[in-house]
Design an enzyme around this catalytic site. Structure first.
Site, short mmCIF file in Angstrom:
data_model
loop_
_atom_site.label_atom_id
_atom_site.label_comp_id
_atom_site.label_asym_id
_atom_site.label_seq_id
_atom_site.Cartn_x
_atom_site.Cartn_y
_atom_site.Cartn_z
NE ARG A 71 -4.86 4.94 3.43
CZ ARG A 71 -4.63 3.98 2.53
NH1 ARG A 71 -5.63 3.32 1.98
NH2 ARG A 71 -3.40 3.63 2.24
CG ASP A 74 -3.71 3.30 5.95
OD1 ASP A 74 -2.59 3.81 5.80
OD2 ASP A 74 -4.11 2.34 5.28
CG HIS A 100 -0.50 1.16 5.35
ND1 HIS A 100 -0.90 2.12 4.46
CD2 HIS A 100 0.02 0.17 4.59
CE1 HIS A 100 -0.64 1.72 3.21
NE2 HIS A 100 -0.08 0.54 3.26
CG ASP A 122 -1.06 -3.23 3.35
OD1 ASP A 122 -1.17 -3.22 4.60
OD2 ASP A 122 -1.56 -2.36 2.62
CD GLU A 123 0.78 -0.62 -0.29
OE1 GLU A 123 0.73 -0.51 -1.52
OE2 GLU A 123 0.07 0.06 0.49
CD1 TRP A 142 -2.15 -7.34 -0.85
CD2 TRP A 142 -2.21 -5.67 -2.31
NE1 TRP A 142 -1.03 -6.58 -0.65
CE2 TRP A 142 -1.04 -5.54 -1.54
CE3 TRP A 142 -2.46 -4.71 -3.31
CZ2 TRP A 142 -0.12 -4.51 -1.73
CZ3 TRP A 142 -1.55 -3.68 -3.49
CH2 TRP A 142 -0.39 -3.58 -2.72
CE1 TYR A 145 -7.13 -4.73 -4.10
CE2 TYR A 145 -5.90 -2.67 -4.08
CZ TYR A 145 -6.17 -3.91 -3.52
OH TYR A 145 -5.51 -4.33 -2.40
CG ASP A 202 -8.34 1.76 -5.20
OD1 ASP A 202 -8.54 0.59 -5.58
OD2 ASP A 202 -7.21 2.18 -4.90
CD GLU A 226 -5.56 5.46 -0.92
OE1 GLU A 226 -6.66 4.97 -1.24
OE2 GLU A 226 -4.51 4.79 -0.84
C1 ACM Z 1 -3.24 -2.94 -0.34
O1 ACM Z 1 -3.88 -2.61 -1.35
N1 ACM Z 1 -2.20 -2.22 0.04
C2 ACM Z 1 -3.60 -4.10 0.44
#
Ligand code: ACM
Length: 640
Positions: free
Chosen positions: A176, A205, A279, A356-357, A423, A448, A450, A496
């Site tokens: 990021r 990403d 991603h 992920d995602e 996670w 986490y 962040d 980010e």
């Molecule tokens: C994640 O936090 N998307 C692994």
């Protein structure tokens, strides 16, 4: 903070001269066992490091200590390789031993008034003993320059220590925002102080591809660069064609080799992550044929503009297609090429391939995906992803490595040997462990980095909060799970909103201390109040080392409600014991001569601002928080 630090220094002087209790010894993570002795060892200008081993790694550790002690004390603390212990006193003696209880990373450290002895089965143990020894010295040992006029005392003590888990990680998202080689080396230097042994690099990403892959030059010519924006990431205006795409960077393969060596010298493994199939915008922009979507030739590496709709929950709806196409054989050839080189560059036994995602909305519309589903008998998009993950596992295993991914790889069926990094809470990890798979726990709930660590009114805004006391509650082995499947845990620093190294440090410390203690120390040794005392001592070391950390644990915590007659009621508390809270409603700046908080407050009818500050005794501890009454009113309406 400065005044608080002066106070802490005087407190430590007091304890140094008058007592030999555990409050003087303040080690993070807490060792397995410690017994205080009598008196002090004092490092003198003629002190040396006696090395009773010919092992090259042991020698390197001894040299690290020699370099550090010499640079700060101004003494020439030489390493003397010897085959027998010498008779001279005042030395620090390193030796390798054979003590089953210590394992590969444990150590014994004994400090008496005339000698320090350190023994371990393996050089890694000597290295961790050295970290402990440094924490026993005055905090000035962390200074960047020579410190004179100080007695380099180490209290007499016997420590036996070894880790609870073998996987003690921090993840650094260099995709990021890009962080250069020097930054990563600095991050490694910081993490090993607290006995972390694994650095997970999130290398790719939507915002950047950060590693040179030979034969795929566009990944770094195109995929590593976006437009610099500041503000709230995720809400940036879409870049215009005239804005320069010159923000970012990547590691050459030589950089990676250097980093791997730097980490290895400090007993740290680097886990590489290539995040696919979601991603993946940076890869798709570089090689548009990897997506299922015509039109992706016009995409750009993301600069923080909106590309995803999360309003329906997970998986998100992609507004532009940031996914690799599981129905496209070129994708597997591409990944084979990438994974071959990753496997050669990183000696660690695992390769993390994200998972992920991953949005599914472009797959749903793709004819290629529909034919794949028919051919393979796949019924859902999760099964399509699972098909992809299973093929990836085979590629990874063909390079002699083990496959690992985020917990979404469970959906649609887990690949046979996959290791799961949990996670979204602990649930994915629990499920995987119950299926007999190895697991690394890194739940948002506790790990986490962040997330904001204090009140959103003062912290750089992120969508969630994780306070130090919550991070300290991290327990990697859930009830009912066989601990043999839990390799350990890690905390994740997504970047980010992390633009530079100073902020990376602020977000990592002190929560990284909480995570390190959860991963190294025996569960029964954890104690929040004792931990916070030790964190305060670590702050002195961070100050000496010029490492930034968050003072959020000293800030007041606001809890609001409405009284029966609809008045705003405000409760103030602190995470840390022993603080007083002072406040004002009249817009002026409170200090310790202002009203002290003793019971819930009712905001005066026309008040617009509550200002609050914490003190320890006569010294300010936390930051002054300016809290609009309107904000507190809004919070009474929120559910949580
Ligand atoms: C994640 O936090 N998307 C692994």
């Amino acid at each position: 903070m400065k005044q608080f630090i002066i106070f802490s220094f005087s407190l430590s002087l007091f304890t140094n001269s008058f007592s030999q209790t555990n409050s003087y010894v303040s080690i993070v993570p807490q060792p397995v066992s410690m017994e205080m002795g009598k008196g002090n060892f004092v490092l003198k200008p003629d002190g040396a490091i006696e090395l009773l081993s010919t092992d090259a790694d042991a020698k390197r550790v001894a040299n690290f200590l020699s370099k550090k002690l010499s640079a700060v004390t101004g003494y020439a603390v030489a390493v003397k390789s010897v085959s027998e212990p010498s008779n001279s006193s005042g030395n620090i003696r390193f030796s390798l031993s054979n003590d089953g209880a210590l394992g590969n990373e444990g150590y014994k450290l004994n400090v008496s008034s005339n000698l320090v002895t350190i023994s371990a089965n393996k050089p890694a143990g000597l290295f961790y003993a050295m970290q402990t020894l440094l924490q026993l010295l005055p905090p000035e040992i962390e200074s960047k320059t020579v410190v004179k006029n100080i007695s380099w005392d180490i209290p007499a003590i016997t420590i036996t220590d070894y880790p609870r888990f073998s996987w003690r990680g921090l993840m650094f998202d260099v995709a990021r925002h890009f962080f250069g080689k020097k930054d990563i080396e600095e991050y490694i230097d910081q993490m090993v102080r607290y006995k972390f042994n694994l650095l997970h690099l999130h290398l790719t990403d939507d915002e950047g591809w950060r590693i040179e892959i030979k034969g795929l030059p566009k990944l770094t010519e195109v995929g590593a660069w976006n437009v610099k924006k500041v503000g709230y990431f995720g809400t940036f205006s879409p870049p215009t064609p005239d804005e320069p795409r010159n923000f970012g960077g990547f590691y050459t393969q030589q950089d990676i080799k250097d980093l791997v060596q730097y980490a290895k010298d400090r007993f740290v493994n680097i886990l590489p992550e290539i995040d696919v199939p979601g991603h993946s915008l940076a890869a798709i922009v570089s090689y548009p044929e990897l997506s299922c979507t015509p039109g992706s030739e016009n995409y750009h590496v993301r600069s923080g503009e909106v590309i995803m709709d999360w309003s329906h929950g997970a998986p998100p709806i992609a507004l532009i297609d940031n996914t690799l196409c599981p129905a496209n054989e070129k994708v597997y050839a591409f990944l084979d090429k990438v994974i071959t080189q990753i496997a050669q560059l990183f000696p660690f036994e695992y390769i993390h391939l994200g998972g992920d995602e991953c949005p599914k909305n472009f797959w749903e519309k793709s004819d290629a995906i529909k034919s794949l589903m028919q051919k393979e008998g796949l019924k859902t998009m999760e099964e399509v992803q699972s098909y992809f993950e299973k093929r990836l596992e085979k590629i990874v295993e063909s390079k002699g490595k083990k496959f690992m991914g985020w917990d979404e790889i469970l959906e649609g069926g887990l690949a046979p040997n996959a290791v799961v990094m949990s996670w979204r809470g602990m649930e994915g990890g629990i499920k995987a462990a119950k299926m007999g798979h190895d697991v690394v726990m890194s739940p948002t709930t506790f790990a986490y980095l962040d997330y904001m660590q204090g009140d959103p009114i003062i912290e750089p805004r992120v969508y969630a909060t994780l306070r130090l006391n919550k991070a300290y509650q991290f327990e990697p082995v859930p009830e009912g799970v066989d601990p043999k499947y839990i390799k350990g845990g890690q905390a994740n620093l997504w970047t980010e909103q992390v633009y530079n190294m100073r902020h990376a440090e602020y977000m990592t410390w002190p929560r990284g201390l909480a995570i390190s203690e959860s991963l190294w120390s025996p569960k029964a040794k954890k104690n929040w109040n004792d931990f916070t005392n030790r964190v305060e001592k670590q702050f002195e070391r961070f100050d000496a080392a010029e490492i930034k950390y968050s003072p959020s644990m000293y800030d007041p915590v606001f809890t609001v409600s409405k009284t029966a007659d609809s008045l705003l009621q405000i409760k103030l508390s602190t995470e840390v014991n022993g603080l007083d809270i002072y406040y004002s409603f009249d817009n002026t700046f409170p200090d310790r001569f202002y009203p002290k908080y003793t019971e819930p407050l009712i905001a005066p009818k026309d008040a617009v601002m509550l200002k609050v500050i914490t003190y320890r005794g006569k010294q300010p501890a936390g930051r002054m928080i300016l809290m609009p009454i309107e904000e507190l009113q809004k919070r009474t309406k929120r559910k949580n």
